[in-house]
Write an enzyme that holds these catalytic residues in place. Sequence first.
Site, PDB file in Angstrom:
ATOM      1  N   ASP A  14       0.926  -1.371  -0.085  1.00 38.60           N
ATOM      2  CA  ASP A  14       0.024  -0.006  -0.013  1.00 38.60           C
ATOM      3  C   ASP A  14       0.875   1.254  -0.051  1.00 38.60           C
ATOM      4  O   ASP A  14       0.618   2.230  -0.720  1.00 38.60           O
ATOM      5  CB  ASP A  14      -0.992  -0.034   1.357  1.00 38.60           C
ATOM      6  CG  ASP A  14      -1.884  -1.112   1.190  1.00 38.60           C
ATOM      7  OD1 ASP A  14      -2.333  -1.504   0.072  1.00 38.60           O
ATOM      8  OD2 ASP A  14      -2.276  -1.337   2.363  1.00 38.60           O
ATOM      9  N   ARG A  94      -0.962   3.005  15.910  1.00 40.31           N
ATOM     10  CA  ARG A  94      -1.605   3.908  15.123  1.00 40.31           C
ATOM     11  C   ARG A  94      -1.319   5.265  15.747  1.00 40.31           C
ATOM     12  O   ARG A  94      -0.952   6.141  15.053  1.00 40.31           O
ATOM     13  CB  ARG A  94      -2.880   3.594  14.483  1.00 40.31           C
ATOM     14  CG  ARG A  94      -3.216   2.378  13.759  1.00 40.31           C
ATOM     15  CD  ARG A  94      -2.450   2.501  12.678  1.00 40.31           C
ATOM     16  NE  ARG A  94      -2.346   1.035  12.187  1.00 40.31           N
ATOM     17  CZ  ARG A  94      -1.589   0.590  11.311  1.00 40.31           C
ATOM     18  NH1 ARG A  94      -0.550   1.368  10.527  1.00 40.31           N
ATOM     19  NH2 ARG A  94      -1.579  -0.667  10.979  1.00 40.31           N
ATOM     20  N   ASP A 123      -8.002   1.621  10.950  1.00 41.42           N
ATOM     21  CA  ASP A 123      -6.759   2.323  11.062  1.00 41.42           C
ATOM     22  C   ASP A 123      -6.928   3.858  10.575  1.00 41.42           C
ATOM     23  O   ASP A 123      -6.259   4.658  11.092  1.00 41.42           O
ATOM     24  CB  ASP A 123      -5.710   1.672  10.302  1.00 41.42           C
ATOM     25  CG  ASP A 123      -5.358   0.269  11.400  1.00 41.42           C
ATOM     26  OD1 ASP A 123      -5.152   0.562  12.496  1.00 41.42           O
ATOM     27  OD2 ASP A 123      -4.983  -0.545  10.739  1.00 41.42           O
ATOM     28  N   SER A 175      -3.155  -9.569   4.262  1.00 40.24           N
ATOM     29  CA  SER A 175      -2.697  -8.149   4.468  1.00 40.24           C
ATOM     30  C   SER A 175      -2.273  -8.500   5.905  1.00 40.24           C
ATOM     31  O   SER A 175      -3.032  -8.824   6.907  1.00 40.24           O
ATOM     32  CB  SER A 175      -3.853  -7.203   4.336  1.00 40.24           C
ATOM     33  OG  SER A 175      -3.833  -6.164   5.310  1.00 40.24           O
TER      34      SER A 175
HETATM   35  N1  ARG Z   1      -8.346  -5.548  12.742  1.00 39.01           N
HETATM   36  C1  ARG Z   1      -7.288  -5.033  13.459  1.00 39.01           C
HETATM   37  C2  ARG Z   1      -7.548  -3.466  14.080  1.00 39.01           C
HETATM   38  O1  ARG Z   1      -8.646  -2.978  13.723  1.00 39.01           O
HETATM   39  C3  ARG Z   1      -6.228  -5.010  12.646  1.00 39.01           C
HETATM   40  C4  ARG Z   1      -6.057  -4.175  11.537  1.00 39.01           C
HETATM   41  C5  ARG Z   1      -4.955  -4.021  10.501  1.00 39.01           C
HETATM   42  N2  ARG Z   1      -4.824  -5.586  10.092  1.00 39.01           N
HETATM   43  C6  ARG Z   1      -3.927  -6.088   8.917  1.00 39.01           C
HETATM   44  N3  ARG Z   1      -3.995  -7.244   8.818  1.00 39.01           N
HETATM   45  N4  ARG Z   1      -3.347  -5.071   8.178  1.00 39.01           N
HETATM   46  O2  ARG Z   1      -6.898  -3.058  14.804  1.00 39.01           O
END
Ligand code: ARG
Length: 412
Positions: A14, A94, A123, A175
Amino acid sequence: MSKKCILAFSGGLDTSVGVKWIQDTYGVEVITLTIDFGQEKDPETIKKKAKSLGAKKAYFLQEKENFVKYFVTPAIMANALYQGKYPLSTALGRFLIAKALVEVAQKEGAELVAHGCTGKGNDQVRLDVAIKSLDPTLKIIAPAREWNLNRETELEYAKKHGIQVLGKGKDDNYSTDENLWGRSIEGGILENLDVEPPEDAFKLTSSIENAPDNPEIISVGFERGIPVRLNDEKMPTVQIIEKLNAIAGKHGVGRIDHVEDRHVGIKTREIYECPAAVTIITLHKELESIVLPKESLSFKNIISEKFSELIYNGFWFSSLLKDIFAYLHSNQRFLTGTIKAKLQKGNIKIIGRESKYSLYSFELATYGKDDKFDHKAALGFIDIVGKPVVAQMQKQLLKLNEKDETNFKLLK
Ligand code: ARG
């Protein structure tokens, strides 16, 4: 001079595509910012990669210690698990990324910041809300969101522009996101709820089948709720987490399969492997069970759930979270002691509990000859505590003449 954009850059698909796309679409200079909080990234490889994609400058920050000190530590004190399952590893990271993006943007005099999040995840909410809270003047760009990309077109774009993705191999099918507190895996075949995650999804944990038959005994020493000792050896919390990721991971501890409710209103399935997080939170809760009184324990569940929801939903910079931090510091002031456990085939079995502040009293609990509990005092206690129930049964329920539809005939 052209405008500058600071892009949070992991080196994955990405954000690699993002470097090119932002330059072409917005005609701005791209400066990348990579943060290592436990993925063991190599600074030189990442910087070289960013430059090769056209970035004017590449920042690399080592934030493992800060991540643990400011984000993981309160999560441990809170026993933070979103919906009782997910230790919030991705989510916690994050806010640190958002803060760093804003700081670098201000230092560089940049008007734009960017990230690689899609338009349907949590995110983007966490990053955008945190960035806006810290500096509302910054414009936020999210190529994957604006472009409405799917993985296939993104891969095509990468191929067309000769963009190579770092870490080729395992992660291609999914991912993923990783830091010291855990690894998140989604997409591909995992989107089918009735498929058991294939072994190629995992990196930090062994399967139950491949985990050693023999158990391994570990102990974690806590001070005021924070892990400070592993197997009686004092060490920084960062190191305890790193070591436990390896030890517990080897024993298949910390695999989580979670159909979760995203903040953007959809249910999705995410697989996590968080060996250290699951071990530490399990042991931390056990220590709380001997140190905290009954009322504090049940109230703590409310705090823990609220804390987890605030983090998950992206409200790190909220006054309620700050208030909860204050509560946690007070709540954890007697949380000093050691918990011992046996790790085996995905299980954590508690085998030892010790704290100088333990509320467990052998003399009150024992049925043996040292028993100091006043058995006769129980009579008066029962008489008073039971009064409301006895009164209601006698004065109301026994006199009631309605049909019992519940099938529970115990009332009469
Ligand atoms: N579901 C998790 C969250 O919202 C992880 C999100 C990112 N997951 C990923 N496989 N890139 O915190």
